[in-house]
Design a protein around this motif. Sequence first.
Motif, PDB file in Angstrom:
ATOM      1  N   ARG A   1       4.570  -3.325   2.556  1.00 33.51           N
ATOM      2  CA  ARG A   1       5.055  -4.041   1.371  1.00 33.51           C
ATOM      3  C   ARG A   1       6.582  -4.013   1.280  1.00 33.51           C
ATOM      4  O   ARG A   1       7.154  -4.221   0.220  1.00 33.51           O
ATOM      5  N   TRP A   2       7.237  -3.693   2.369  1.00 32.88           N
ATOM      6  CA  TRP A   2       8.679  -3.410   2.403  1.00 32.88           C
ATOM      7  C   TRP A   2       9.516  -4.415   1.619  1.00 32.88           C
ATOM      8  O   TRP A   2      10.381  -4.029   0.841  1.00 32.88           O
TER       9      TRP A   2
ATOM     10  N   THR B   1       2.565   6.799  -4.337  1.00 26.94           N
ATOM     11  CA  THR B   1       1.519   6.611  -3.330  1.00 26.94           C
ATOM     12  C   THR B   1       1.038   7.957  -2.801  1.00 26.94           C
ATOM     13  O   THR B   1      -0.174   8.192  -2.681  1.00 26.94           O
TER      14      THR B   1
ATOM     15  N   ARG C   1       8.660  -6.363  -0.786  1.00 29.07           N
ATOM     16  CA  ARG C   1       8.264  -6.561  -2.183  1.00 29.07           C
ATOM     17  C   ARG C   1       8.482  -5.328  -3.053  1.00 29.07           C
ATOM     18  O   ARG C   1       8.311  -5.404  -4.265  1.00 29.07           O
ATOM     19  N   VAL C   2       8.847  -4.188  -2.475  1.00 30.91           N
ATOM     20  CA  VAL C   2       8.999  -2.950  -3.237  1.00 30.91           C
ATOM     21  C   VAL C   2      10.457  -2.793  -3.655  1.00 30.91           C
ATOM     22  O   VAL C   2      11.352  -2.767  -2.812  1.00 30.91           O
TER      23      VAL C   2
ATOM     24  N   ARG D   1       2.094   2.522   4.072  1.00 31.04           N
ATOM     25  CA  ARG D   1       1.817   1.589   2.980  1.00 31.04           C
ATOM     26  C   ARG D   1       3.097   0.942   2.464  1.00 31.04           C
ATOM     27  O   ARG D   1       3.081  -0.212   2.039  1.00 31.04           O
TER      28      ARG D   1
END
Length: 162
Positions: free
Chosen positions: A47-48, A61, A50-51, A43
């Motif tokens: 989203r790498w 998570t 945007r995290v 997960r």
Amino acid sequence: MRRDERAASELFEAVYPRLAGWCRRLVDDDGTAHEIAAEAFTRLWARWTRVEEPGGFLYVTAANLVRDHWRKMERERRALRRVTTEQSLRPQAEAADPSVRLLVQSLPERLRNPVLLYYYADLPVREVAALLGRNEGTVKADLHAARELLRARLEGHHDRIS
């Protein structure tokens, strides 16, 4: 792209063993723990870019996945009870001897996440606050509230649990 791959690989090497070990303590099964830790990383990869805080993202998570696992296990236990006619005996046994895992699971999410990160992941209050986006004082208050709530739910059972 290469730099992102290298950063992701370094993060995996640094965090995965600890995350999987933390999950193992929560779910009491090696295979499930590794599945949860791997899913948390999957997960994250999605989203790498945007995290902002990958470590925090992974633990939050994983905490959510552990909670989902606990819910699934509880649904399976209920179904098994219905099938095996132990339904009338089993709820009384659970009420007489509460499981700490079930009690933690029953906490509201606002209290459960700090408890999981502080007590089970052994993260300091400062890191828990950063991961959850809260003030340290708020995390301390939430931990206190969670302990009081657990204490109230355990009242009358404390002699059996020690």
